[in-house]
Design an enzyme around this catalytic site. Structure first.
Site, PDB file in Angstrom:
ATOM      1  N   CYS A   1      94.828 -13.834   4.517  1.00  0.00           N
ATOM      2  CA  CYS A   1      95.708 -13.519   3.387  1.00  0.00           C
ATOM      3  C   CYS A   1      94.240 -12.432   2.125  1.00  0.00           C
ATOM      4  CB  CYS A   1      95.489 -14.600   2.691  1.00  0.00           C
ATOM      5  SG  CYS A   1      97.038 -15.303   3.303  1.00  0.00           S
TER       6      CYS A   1
ATOM      7  N   HIS B   1      95.109 -15.271  -5.117  1.00  0.00           N
ATOM      8  CA  HIS B   1      95.562 -14.520  -4.434  1.00  0.00           C
ATOM      9  C   HIS B   1      97.504 -15.963  -4.845  1.00  0.00           C
ATOM     10  CE1 HIS B   1      97.561 -15.609   0.465  1.00  0.00           C
ATOM     11  NE2 HIS B   1      97.145 -16.373   0.010  1.00  0.00           N
TER      12      HIS B   1
ATOM     13  N   ASN C   1     103.951 -16.583  -0.970  1.00  0.00           N
ATOM     14  CA  ASN C   1     102.601 -16.075  -0.276  1.00  0.00           C
ATOM     15  C   ASN C   1     103.087 -15.325   0.639  1.00  0.00           C
ATOM     16  OD1 ASN C   1      99.852 -15.566   1.124  1.00  0.00           O
ATOM     17  ND2 ASN C   1      99.859 -17.442   1.200  1.00  0.00           N
TER      18      ASN C   1
HETATM   19  C1  LIG Z   1     100.937 -26.745   2.234  1.00  0.00           C
HETATM   20  C2  LIG Z   1     100.691 -27.748   0.812  1.00  0.00           C
HETATM   21  C3  LIG Z   1     101.959 -27.595  -0.078  1.00  0.00           C
HETATM   22  C4  LIG Z   1     101.127 -29.808   1.377  1.00  0.00           C
HETATM   23  O1  LIG Z   1     101.511 -29.796   0.080  1.00  0.00           O
HETATM   24  P1  LIG Z   1     100.487 -31.248  -0.323  1.00  0.00           P
HETATM   25  O2  LIG Z   1     100.154 -31.798  -1.295  1.00  0.00           O
HETATM   26  O3  LIG Z   1      99.288 -30.787   0.512  1.00  0.00           O
HETATM   27  O4  LIG Z   1     101.382 -31.742   0.769  1.00  0.00           O
HETATM   28  P2  LIG Z   1     100.645 -32.642   2.198  1.00  0.00           P
HETATM   29  O5  LIG Z   1     100.389 -31.978   3.485  1.00  0.00           O
HETATM   30  O6  LIG Z   1      99.932 -33.837   1.357  1.00  0.00           O
HETATM   31  O7  LIG Z   1     102.251 -33.370   2.509  1.00  0.00           O
HETATM   32  C5  LIG Z   1     102.360 -34.477   2.059  1.00  0.00           C
HETATM   33  C6  LIG Z   1     103.616 -35.082   2.212  1.00  0.00           C
HETATM   34  O8  LIG Z   1     104.985 -34.170   2.113  1.00  0.00           O
HETATM   35  C7  LIG Z   1     106.153 -33.678   3.167  1.00  0.00           C
HETATM   36  N1  LIG Z   1     105.888 -32.192   3.600  1.00  0.00           N
HETATM   37  C8  LIG Z   1     104.982 -31.038   4.023  1.00  0.00           C
HETATM   38  N2  LIG Z   1     105.696 -30.145   4.182  1.00  0.00           N
HETATM   39  C9  LIG Z   1     107.601 -30.786   2.964  1.00  0.00           C
HETATM   40  C10 LIG Z   1     108.315 -29.788   2.885  1.00  0.00           C
HETATM   41  N3  LIG Z   1     108.157 -28.185   3.009  1.00  0.00           N
HETATM   42  N4  LIG Z   1     109.411 -30.574   2.118  1.00  0.00           N
HETATM   43  C11 LIG Z   1     109.039 -32.339   2.112  1.00  0.00           C
HETATM   44  N5  LIG Z   1     107.857 -32.938   2.180  1.00  0.00           N
HETATM   45  C12 LIG Z   1     107.145 -32.208   3.596  1.00  0.00           C
HETATM   46  C13 LIG Z   1     104.107 -33.779   4.796  1.00  0.00           C
HETATM   47  O9  LIG Z   1     105.318 -33.911   6.058  1.00  0.00           O
HETATM   48  C14 LIG Z   1     103.533 -35.094   4.064  1.00  0.00           C
HETATM   49  O10 LIG Z   1     104.309 -36.852   4.478  1.00  0.00           O
HETATM   50  P3  LIG Z   1     103.771 -37.776   5.138  1.00  0.00           P
HETATM   51  O11 LIG Z   1     102.730 -38.123   3.846  1.00  0.00           O
HETATM   52  O12 LIG Z   1     104.907 -38.756   5.029  1.00  0.00           O
HETATM   53  O13 LIG Z   1     102.994 -37.050   5.988  1.00  0.00           O
HETATM   54  C15 LIG Z   1      99.682 -27.515   0.153  1.00  0.00           C
HETATM   55  O14 LIG Z   1      98.894 -28.196   0.914  1.00  0.00           O
HETATM   56  C16 LIG Z   1      98.930 -25.943  -0.066  1.00  0.00           C
HETATM   57  O15 LIG Z   1      99.700 -25.496  -0.519  1.00  0.00           O
HETATM   58  N6  LIG Z   1      97.808 -25.770   1.387  1.00  0.00           N
HETATM   59  C17 LIG Z   1      97.249 -24.477   1.372  1.00  0.00           C
HETATM   60  C18 LIG Z   1      98.325 -23.381   1.674  1.00  0.00           C
HETATM   61  C19 LIG Z   1      97.228 -21.920   1.733  1.00  0.00           C
HETATM   62  O16 LIG Z   1      97.104 -21.878   1.006  1.00  0.00           O
HETATM   63  N7  LIG Z   1      97.483 -21.305   3.066  1.00  0.00           N
HETATM   64  C20 LIG Z   1      97.420 -20.359   3.002  1.00  0.00           C
HETATM   65  C21 LIG Z   1      95.845 -19.400   2.817  1.00  0.00           C
HETATM   66  S1  LIG Z   1      95.660 -18.251   2.443  1.00  0.00           S
END
Ligand SMILES: CC(C)(COP(=O)(O)OP(=O)(O)OC[C@H]1O[C@@H](n2cnc3c(N)ncnc32)[C@H](O)[C@@H]1OP(=O)(O)O)[C@@H](O)C(=O)NCCC(=O)NCCS
Length: 332
Positions: A116, A256, A286
């Site tokens: 990215c 980003h 993204n």
């Molecule tokens: C991916 C992201 C949006 C998830 O958000 P979060 O608040 O961290 O969520 P978590 O990973 O803590 O998950 C919370 C819960 O939601 C659930 N969940 C994950 N994806 C889900 C979705 N699409 N819909 C509903 N629930 C979802 C998980 O299973 C988890 O459940 P659990 O607590 O029972 O295990 C976030 O972590 C993020 O943006 N990370 C960085 C991603 C990024 O920038 N990537 C590219 C880098 S170049």
């Protein structure tokens, strides 16, 4: 052109596929909801390429549009750099395919792989070539077909990504956004936080590899989130310090476009009001390497920049890689 000319982006162009994948569409594919996606990421929809659209074709179309904006022809280009983590082929490079599609017969061509952070890495490479005097007109293309590596049964990742391309014409003269200061970094010890484990020479394609899903994009979301906030904030501050400018001298921040919450967290850390942070994440999701470039192109079309105005770009990606750049609008 003198050898001490500073590199600047004199024209940009982007290409976004027509097909829209909304949060409501994703609700039909995996156990998720519009409310969950929007509140966690700020995303509403993203674009998805057709089967016959690829990193090369989208990149070439963005390249044509950028050359038109810059008033240059394909013959003027002497180097093409393509930033992508979704190349058409493992080999040869996507840049070579773009060179052929544009009939850029005077151009050398190579890819840049920094996931990215790819646009910032490629723009930095263009800057180095222009300022060394080796090349005079570099076409920097950032193009991704993330839909080709995303597992649409995995709700943790499939909601996040979209496809699209953007291109920038970089020269040492003319009006445009001068690349003033650059700060790049990497940490390969964390390679496995965001990766595609299969398909390369360490885990070549096989029935077993496909069965285990190793050809799909994989990510430890929570961990990545923490690193993204920390690295983007610190590299942006380093870049501002090197440029000798303070946050209030920055007209726009283009981070980003991975997640609205990440953008808000990093800009809070060096006090930039939310309305000066340019966002396309709600409409394109993204798009990996092309995200910052698409947003920068969008920004310059929506808001004309006056001479002297500065834009701060900030990126973070797999590798891990990260980077920041201060651009300044200059007259020709
Ligand atoms: C991916 C992201 C949006 C998830 O958000 P979060 O608040 O961290 O969520 P978590 O990973 O803590 O998950 C919370 C819960 O939601 C659930 N969940 C994950 N994806 C889900 C979705 N699409 N819909 C509903 N629930 C979802 C998980 O299973 C988890 O459940 P659990 O607590 O029972 O295990 C976030 O972590 C993020 O943006 N990370 C960085 C991603 C990024 O920038 N990537 C590219 C880098 S170049």
């Amino acid at each position: 052109m003198s050898n001490n000319a500073k590199a600047r982006v004199i024209g940009m162009g982007s290409y976004l596929p027509e097909k829209v994948l909304s949060n409501q569409d994703l609700e039909k594919l995996v156990d998720t909801s519009d409310e969950w996606i929007f509140s966690r990421t700020g995303m509403k929809e993203r674009r998805i390429a057709r089967d016959d659209e690829h990193a090369s074709t989208m990149g070439a179309e963005a390249g044509r549009r950028a050359l038109a904006t810059a008033g240059k022809s394909a013959d003027d280009v002497d180097l093409i750099l393509v930033a992508t983590m979704t190349p058409d082929y493992t080999s040869p490079s996507t840049a070579g395919l773009v060179q052929q599609m544009l009939s850029a017969k005077n151009a050398a061509a190579m890819d840049v792989q920094a996931m990215c952070s790819g646009y910032l890495y490629a723009l930095t490479t263009a800057k180095a070539y222009i300022e060394s005097g080796l090349y005079r007109c570099v076409l920097v293309v950032a193009s991704e077909k993330m839909s080709s590596v995303v597992d649409y049964t995995d709700r943790n990742t499939c909601i996040l990504f979209g496809d699209g391309a953007s291109a920038s014409v970089v020269t040492g003269e003319g009006a445009g956004l001068q690349v003033d200061t650059v700060s790049l970094g990497s940490d390969g010890s964390l390679a496995e936080l965001i990766w595609i484990p299969g398909g390369g020479s360490r885990c070549p394609p096989s029935a077993e590899m496909l069965e285990s899903g190793k050809h799909y994009f994989q990510m430890s979301g929570r961990e990545v989130y923490k690193h993204a906030v920390r690295r983007m904030a610190s590299t942006a501050q380093t870049c501002l310090d090197t440029a000798g400018v303070t946050a209030d001298q920055i007209s726009w921040v283009v981070p980003h476009q991975a997640n609205l919450r990440i953008m808000e967290a990093i800009t809070k850390s060096f006090v930039i009001p939310s309305e000066r942070v340019y966002k396309t994440v709600h409409k394109y999701g993204n798009t990996s390497a092309s995200g910052v470039a698409i947003a920068l192109d969008d920004l310059t079309r929506e808001h004309a920049l006056s001479a002297g105005e500065r834009v701060l770009l900030i990126a973070f990606g797999g590798g891990l890689t990260w980077g920041a750049m201060v651009l300044k609008q200059v007259e020709g």
